[in-house]
Design an enzyme around this catalytic site. Structure first.
Site: not given
Length: 820
Positions: A213, A619
């Site tokens: 908010d 990887r």
């Protein structure tokens, strides 16, 4: 804590200010202190402290910290958690994650998990909070807080970082106030011994605000707000296309029970027809005004209408204004086919934006440092952000002011609520109302109003947010009764007479959500040969001010025009540049239009690459980013994406430190790392190219991981601008409007012609720290490296040590961010 450690830090005052060290690089204005073999710089005060502690028996935890998330979740909490854990471990302190918020604090046991470095691996991209959050009624009672204190004392914890809203932070403050009384009771009842209590004689509390908010005073942005705006704007962009297809009206309800920030800023970014927020109820009769405005908008050719309402919106009598009421109103009053969309908890979900990841990491690091640097007991503080600076403020001062706003609204004291919310919120409200006026305030035949002629153009490469800035500039100027000349394709537009035309109000409708440059842009610069013709066109079209929106080329072009004022009177007008480039390399502004959109594209790409690696062999991805010679994108994307390294031009790479990084990456894979990400700025080195890094890593990582290179290219310019870039473009334009009109009036002569020759009449419209400033171009020249097209001093360089720390590099010292 050793006093020698304390001497190296300064946390007094509002702004956090710590020392840092980085390698020297062209244009960076920074230096690097290499560590000695034991991990510290041999000449630094930190090394002295380390040596003394080692002589006393080695490094031992001097304090223990616990971190919890409480209340509603928000995107970015995990990035903050990751930074808190790693910075704390870096300073040789124990750190516990308390699961399920205050509920876990009360219940203890398995809810207390001691964290290791790997505990927070692979969480920075996740939404929500991985350690959980829960409402806890028990903690609201003294007996519950007594149990929580017992659990902390048993674990030897006397430092607590709480990530949550005002209720969570108020609970933490009360806990601290009662701490010594709770300890006394625990000792008297035999639940802890005196030795245990003495080890935890005080409780330090640091708060971070996790709330979508953005309703907390003391900080410009709370963790999760930017991501929530992303969700809202994504929804609005989708709704707009279907609404236009059927000529429908949509009522969009967003979160914000006590704060209208999300409704207001999404309304500004999306160009909503009407916005309703709790802080400023509409005056009686607003229904007629709203319906009339929407009808007139349709008459100008719009095929859809949008009303954004905060869930806490009320009228002047504090009666709720619901989305259902708005739907029925539009259907009955003007007969529109109207639909309601309530986004609800979608606004809290999904991956955090690049901004929320980066700012949460910085705030988390500052929270940990506030504890690490404390020499004994400290007052409760809240970590926030003002502009691009991480700041701290007294926790309860922020909470009390926030609650005073809620109280004022309950008592229908809305003017007081607006005043307490701050000038920025009020300015945004006024700006929205001017932008969304359906027609210019001053009619074209109003001879009593003095009207000016301004021109606007784009220069350089396209960047997200350019169209948003042009839309705002055109409408704000038309609202005041002035004329705006459209100059397509940069300065080449002046050489093609038929392409010039005056903007209309309707022409820029919908531009805010569009990427690229609708006006057209190129890199052509004025030359000695073309200046006479350009000057003639300025005079022919009676241009009294020029707004150039673009990157480094725009900055250079206006410098040329300013210098040419000596020869051509046509250029003696206000000249304003709004920085717009993904590279963020324009002096005079901390941020440029387009760089936030680019960051989100890069971070999203890195998330996707890491996901692809999870289903295959281990990887390493080497990702090449844009930026020219500026390393902003590579650095900030690495910080937000959790990368292992980021190579940039400002920090000169050598084969020695590249080999060190490669060896360190190999070690991390041996220790269990599944995938790695290395970012490389496209011009970081002529010789150490992306291909070179891939080949080196492939050779060194044989048998452990495979390497893939990825050049993101023009994907980084983005399809649609991020909410941040849309809003930044509007604010830049708003300030440019005020400045240009002021300069025209200041330099208007009796013959009705503008003669602006002062340095301040040619400026860069930028944002510096937390304020918007017009900096004379002449003042920026000395801070510009024209060879490599970068500023000589760049604020984000102070974040490089934090990036290295979070990736567990040991070749530099992190003592926090520095101030200007």
């Amino acid at each position: 804590m050793d006093n020698d450690f304390q001497d190296n830090f300064s946390t007094t005052g509002k702004r956090l200010s710590f020392g840092h060290s980085v390698r020297s690089g062209s244009g960076s204005g920074s230096t690097m202190q290499e560590k000695s073999t034991d991990g510290t710089d041999s000449g630094s005060p930190l090394h002295v402290a380390a040596s003394r502690r080692a002589a006393a028996g080695g490094f031992k935890p001097l304090k223990t910290l616990a971190v919890l998330t409480s209340g509603g979740d928000s995107q970015g909490m995990n990035a903050a958690l990751r930074a808190i854990v790693r910075v704390t471990l870096y300073h040789r302190m124990k750190v516990y994650a308390v699961k399920e918020g205050y509920k876990g604090l009360v219940e203890g046991g398995s809810n207390f998990e001691e964290c290791k470095w790997s505990t927070v691996d692979n969480i920075i991209h996740l939404g929500g909070t991985v350690i959980g959050t829960a409402r806890c009624k028990e903690f609201m009672e003294r007996e519950g807080r007594l149990r929580a204190a017992e659990n902390l004392v048993k674990a030897g914890i006397n430092n607590l970082v709480v990530i949550g809203g005002d209720g969570s932070l108020t609970g933490a403050n009360l806990f601290k106030e009662e701490w010594k009384g709770l300890l006394k009771e625990l000792v008297q009842t035999g639940r802890v011994c005196e030795e245990e209590a003495d080890c935890c004689g005080y409780l330090n509390v640091v708060g971070l605000v996790g709330s979508i908010d953005n309703d907390m005073c003391g900080t410009d942005m709370t963790i999760g707000t930017d991501t929530a705006l992303h969700r809202i704007i994504e929804a609005i962009d989708c709704l707009t296309s279907t609404a236009a297809s059927h000529q429908r009206s949509f009522v969009l309800e967003v979160m914000g029970r006590h704060c209208g920030y999300l409704a207001l800023m999404s309304g500004i970014a999306a160009g909503a027809d009407w916005v309703l927020v709790p802080e400023q109820p509409p005056v009686p009769g607003w229904e007629e005004v709203m319906c009339d405005k929407i009808v007139r908008g349709r008459e100008t050719g719009r095929r859809h209408s949008l009303v954004v309402v905060a869930e806490g919106a009320v009228d002047v009598s504090n009666n709720p204004i619901t989305s259902q009421y708005l739907k029925e109103l539009l259907q009955k009053k003007i007969g529109h086919d109207t639909r309601i969309t309530v986004l609800g908890h979608v606004q809290r979900g999904g991956k955090p934006s690049a901004y929320d990841r980066a700012v949460a990491a910085r705030m988390g690091a500052a929270a940990a440092l506030a504890v690490v640097t404390a020499d004994g007991e400290i007052d409760p503080v809240m970590i926030g952000v003002q502009g691009n600076k991480v700041v701290e403020a007294p926790l309860m001062d922020c909470v009390k002011r926030t609650r005073a706003i809620d109280k004022a609204m309950r008592e229908c004291k809305f003017e007081l609520a607006l005043e307490l919310r701050g000038r920025s919120f009020t300015r945004n409200l006024k700006m929205y109302k001017r932008l969304e006026s359906s027609t210019p305030r001053v009619s074209s035949d109003d001879s009593s109003h003095v009207k000016y002629r301004f021109a606007v153009m784009n220069i350089g490469a396209p960047a997200a947010g350019m169209n948003s800035a042009i839309r705002a500039f055109v409408r704000l100027m038309l609202y005041k009764g002035h004329t705006i000349l459209s100059v397509p394709d940069g300065f080449e537009g002046f050489l093609h007479e038929e392409t010039l035309h005056e903007f209309t109000w309707e022409e820029v409708d919908g531009w805010g959500s569009m990427g690229g440059s609708n006006l057209g842009t190129n890199r052509t610069k004025p030359t000695n040969e073309s200046l006479p013709e350009i000057a003639a066109k300025f005079g022919e079209h009676k241009i009294q001010g020029l707004l150039a929106i673009g990157g480094f080329e725009a900055y250079e072009c206006l410098n040329v025009l300013q210098e040419a004022r000596k020869l051509y009177t046509a250029f003696r007008i206000p000249l304003v540049c709004i920085p717009a480039t993904v590279s963020n390399n324009v002096p005079g502004s901390d941020l440029s239009l387009g760089c936030d959109t680019a960051l989100n594209m890069i971070v999203q790409a890195c998330d996707t690459l890491k996901q692809s690696a999870s289903a295959s062999r281990k990887r390493v991805f080497v990702v090449e980013t844009m930026g020219g010679y500026c390393g902003y994108l590579a650095t900030m994307a690495a910080l937000a994406g959790g990368a292992d390294s980021a190579y940039i031009f400002e920090e000169k790479s050598t084969i020695a430190n590249i080999q060190k990084d490669v060896s360190f990456l190999v070690k991390k894979f041996r220790d269990g790392l599944q995938r790695g990400i290395i970012l490389r700025n496209e011009n970081s080195s002529v010789n150490f190219t992306t291909e070179f890094l891939c080949q080196l890593l492939s050779e060194e990582g044989k048998g452990m991981f495979i390497v893939r290179g990825n050049v993101l290219g023009h994907l980084q310019q983005g399809e649609r601008p991020s909410p941040f870039d849309r809003i930044l473009g509007i604010k830049f334009a708003s300030h440019a409007v005020s400045f240009m009109i002021e300069q025209v009036e200041k330099n208007m002569k009796e013959d009705g012609k503008v003669r602006a020759m002062s340095p301040e009449s040619a400026c860069m419209m930028g944002i510096r720290s937390a304020s918007y400033r017009c900096t004379p171009l002449s003042e920026l020249v000395s801070n510009t490296d024209f060879t490599y097209r970068i500023p000589k001093h760049q604020w984000w360089m102070s974040l490089r040590p934090l990036l290295s720390l979070l990736a567990r590099h040991t070749d530099r010292i992190f003592l926090g961010e520095t101030s200007d």
